[in-house]
Design a protein around this motif. Structure first.
Motif, PDB file in Angstrom:
ATOM      1  N   UNK A  39       2.058 -12.018 -44.733  1.00 31.88           N
ATOM      2  CA  UNK A  39       1.877 -13.301 -45.402  1.00 31.88           C
ATOM      3  C   UNK A  39       0.732 -14.135 -44.824  1.00 31.88           C
ATOM      4  N   UNK A  40       0.422 -13.945 -43.532  1.00 35.25           N
ATOM      5  CA  UNK A  40      -0.515 -14.850 -42.861  1.00 35.25           C
ATOM      6  C   UNK A  40      -1.896 -14.232 -42.626  1.00 35.25           C
ATOM      7  N   UNK A  41      -1.969 -12.949 -42.292  1.00 28.26           N
ATOM      8  CA  UNK A  41      -3.267 -12.343 -41.969  1.00 28.26           C
ATOM      9  C   UNK A  41      -4.261 -12.531 -43.111  1.00 28.26           C
ATOM     10  N   UNK A  92      -0.607 -12.624 -53.259  1.00 29.29           N
ATOM     11  CA  UNK A  92       0.714 -12.847 -52.671  1.00 29.29           C
ATOM     12  C   UNK A  92       1.665 -11.712 -53.026  1.00 29.29           C
ATOM     13  N   UNK A  93       1.718 -11.338 -54.291  1.00 32.43           N
ATOM     14  CA  UNK A  93       2.641 -10.287 -54.721  1.00 32.43           C
ATOM     15  C   UNK A  93       2.211  -8.922 -54.195  1.00 32.43           C
ATOM     16  N   UNK A  94       0.909  -8.699 -54.102  1.00 35.93           N
ATOM     17  CA  UNK A  94       0.447  -7.432 -53.542  1.00 35.93           C
ATOM     18  C   UNK A  94       0.825  -7.324 -52.067  1.00 35.93           C
ATOM     19  N   UNK A  95       0.709  -8.419 -51.333  1.00 35.12           N
ATOM     20  CA  UNK A  95       1.107  -8.409 -49.929  1.00 35.12           C
ATOM     21  C   UNK A  95       2.624  -8.222 -49.803  1.00 35.12           C
ATOM     22  N   UNK A  96       3.396  -8.849 -50.678  1.00 36.96           N
ATOM     23  CA  UNK A  96       4.845  -8.635 -50.651  1.00 36.96           C
ATOM     24  C   UNK A  96       5.189  -7.174 -50.916  1.00 36.96           C
ATOM     25  N   UNK A 397       6.455 -21.293 -41.397  1.00 34.59           N
ATOM     26  CA  UNK A 397       7.204 -22.446 -41.907  1.00 34.59           C
ATOM     27  C   UNK A 397       6.385 -23.316 -42.857  1.00 34.59           C
ATOM     28  N   UNK A 398       5.061 -23.119 -42.897  1.00 38.32           N
ATOM     29  CA  UNK A 398       4.216 -23.862 -43.829  1.00 38.32           C
ATOM     30  C   UNK A 398       3.602 -22.903 -44.840  1.00 38.32           C
ATOM     31  N   UNK A 399       3.972 -23.086 -46.097  1.00 38.48           N
ATOM     32  CA  UNK A 399       3.478 -22.180 -47.140  1.00 38.48           C
ATOM     33  C   UNK A 399       1.963 -22.216 -47.254  1.00 38.48           C
ATOM     34  N   UNK A 408      -4.895 -18.664 -53.491  1.00 37.51           N
ATOM     35  CA  UNK A 408      -4.655 -19.199 -54.836  1.00 37.51           C
ATOM     36  C   UNK A 408      -5.069 -20.665 -54.923  1.00 37.51           C
ATOM     37  N   UNK A 409      -4.751 -21.424 -53.870  1.00 36.55           N
ATOM     38  CA  UNK A 409      -5.127 -22.834 -53.839  1.00 36.55           C
ATOM     39  C   UNK A 409      -6.646 -22.996 -53.826  1.00 36.55           C
TER      40      UNK A 409
END
Length: 527
Positions: A39-41, A92-96, A397-399, A408-409
């Protein structure tokens, strides 16, 4: 064959409960570390092409209009996820998906080791060695075609092990082994090793039945599983034609090597630099510790058995298949030029399986030193690999820290900065993920990010046939035909000079703001 019965070595009562609790806690820590890294890298170059391919797969563009330089399964899996979820958070979905596949890999490997060792606690120690290994940590978080074939090659072995147990040959498990091997190969060409190892193993094991029975009970179901699961990939390759299929899996990579040579790239390019690269890889602490453990256990196994005994053990399915996978995947890994760390991820789970199989074959009375060595290896790898695995947990803890969310942002900040783009407005960039996440059309000539762009001028006319692409020499002409609403640079040093020159010569305005380290040039006509 390994004894698939319940373990007698895990203890009873409080000891067993304590070990079970430790296993659960360790697995939770590993899963949390893997999730945090996924999620973070930060995003890397390869993800640009894979996610774009996922967007384009469902309309049949892959291989035909869109050059995808791998075997075809991953884009269709991503495309199916995107269609089912209706998401616009593609990264995001690819990483998930990569995280879920890593959980499958760990769970399948744990099940295999548990079958061999009959000890969940010891199997858990080897899962720690798997996750903390350098090549595995390198590929684990990324939305690329590395984790999926790795996971399915492990699944193939688990199904084969279940299908050739002491209880007799079970054709359905062997069929599933063939299917998993085909999916691994259909995702990445180098995983041809998996069906080859499966086919050879099916002819040689189990030794408890004669050759004809092995062919009927193992080879036939394995071939059937391979055929059924590879059929969709075969259909894609057939429709694309031999020329396109060959170019996407082999021809492009030769051109990419030529491009690297022209750039003066040295690492892993020649025999001696490849040898140096491999030595440096082996000397990384997590690899060196695992390599030394393997050497120690192999020597202890060979010295603890009579010749006839260890020859019998080496013909078991767990030893044979894992040894074949190690040899084949290593032989394939050193073929490309240049070498990269992730090429050496494929042998890792099978080296661990082989280590466990040989360890189990050593008489219990002679394992004390090995047990201490295993514990020391886990400690060493935890010291060097643990901080790398767990370093991102505090950011979960912070999206806004999640790379899929932040990308995305940023993409929508770009969209807002250029105003309300007209339907035909596009972004010119070698980082197409930002255009995709923003819902802005991308140039067909730049769909693969930097990959086709940088080799286009090196390709023959026959190799170019059927595709379109820009190159550093032709970019200005492509953008003149359809001027972009914005130009995004800052992600491909050395390749983006033509983008910057075009922006400066055509009056684009440098936008203020942070765009994930990139620079945005906006068309100055207000559109």
């Amino acid at each position: 064959m390994p004894d698939h019965g319940a373990s007698a070595s895990e203890g009873d009562g409080p000891t067993r409960k304590l070990k079970t609790s430790i296993v659960i806690v360790v697995f939770a820590a590993l899963a949390l570390g893997l999730f945090s890294r996924a999620m973070i890298d930060g995003a890397v170059n390869d993800e640009q092409a894979y996610i774009t391919a996922g967007m384009l797969a469902m309309d049949g563009s892959v291989y035909r209009d869109f050059p995808y330089f791998q075997m075809p399964y991953l884009p269709y899996i991503y495309g199916a996820i995107y269609n089912l979820t209706g998401t616009s958070h593609y990264l995001l979905w690819a990483r998930m998906c990569s995280f879920a596949l890593m959980l499958i890999a760990c769970s399948s490997l744990f099940a295999i080791l548990r079958l061999i060792l009959r000890d969940s606690f010891m199997a858990m120690l080897f899962i720690v060695l798997f996750v903390l290994n350098y090549p595995i940590m390198h590929i684990a978080p990324l939305a690329s075609n590395q984790v999926l074939p790795l996971s399915f090659s492990i699944l193939a072995f688990h199904s084969l092990l279940k299908g050739t147990s002491q209880d007799g040959i079970k054709g359905m498990y062997v069929f599933l082994a063939g299917a998993a091997a085909a999916i691994a190969f259909g995702t990445k060409l180098s995983y041809l090793a998996t069906p080859v190892a499966l086919i050879i193993s099916g002819l040689l094991v189990p030794r408890t039945v004669d050759f004809k029975a092995r062919v009927r009970g193992v080879s036939y179901p394995a071939w059937a599983g391979l055929a059924v699961a590879f059929l969709p990939a075969g259909f894609v390759l057939f429709c694309a034609g031999f020329r396109a299929s060959y170019f996407n899996n082999l021809g492009f990579h030769a051109a990419n090597t030529a491009w690297r040579e022209a750039q003066g790239y040295q690492i892993g390019m020649s025999f001696w630099t490849k040898a140096t690269f491999i030595l440096q890889l082996l000397l990384k602490p997590t690899n060196a510790a695992l390599f030394l453990l393997a050497i120690c256990i192999i020597i202890r196994f060979l010295t603890s058995k009579e010749r006839d005994a260890w020859l019998s053990i080496l013909s078991r399915v767990d030893v044979l298949f894992s040894a074949l996978m190690i040899v084949l995947t290593l032989a394939i890994a050193v073929q490309p030029t240049p070498l990269f760390f992730h090429y050496f991820s494929a042998p890792v789970p099978f080296l661990l399986i082989l280590i466990c199989a040989l360890y189990k074959a050593v008489p219990i009375a002679k394992r004390r030193a090995l047990d201490a060595f295993i514990i020391c290896t886990v400690v060493v790898m935890s010291i060097f690999g643990g901080p790398v695995l767990l370093r991102q947990i505090h950011k979960l803890n912070k999206l806004d820290n999640w790379v899929g969310i932040s990308t995305h942002r940023t993409a929508h900040a770009i969209r807002e900065r250029i105003g309300s783009p007209e339907g035909s407005d596009k972004i010119a960039t070698l980082a197409p993920i930002y255009a995709i996440e923003a819902g802005i059309p991308i140039y067909r000539e730049l769909e693969t990010g930097p990959f086709f762009y940088r080799v286009w001028d090196l390709l023959t006319e026959d190799q170019r046939r059927g595709y379109v692409s820009a190159s550093p020499k032709t970019l200005a002409a492509v953008l003149d035909r359809e001027p972009p609403a914005a130009i995004l640079v800052g992600f491909q040093a050395g390749l983006e000079t033509p983008f910057i020159d075009y922006a400066n010569s055509h009056g684009y305005i440098k936008a203020e703001g942070k765009f994930d380290g990139g620079t945005l040039y906006v068309r100055n006509d207000g559109r």
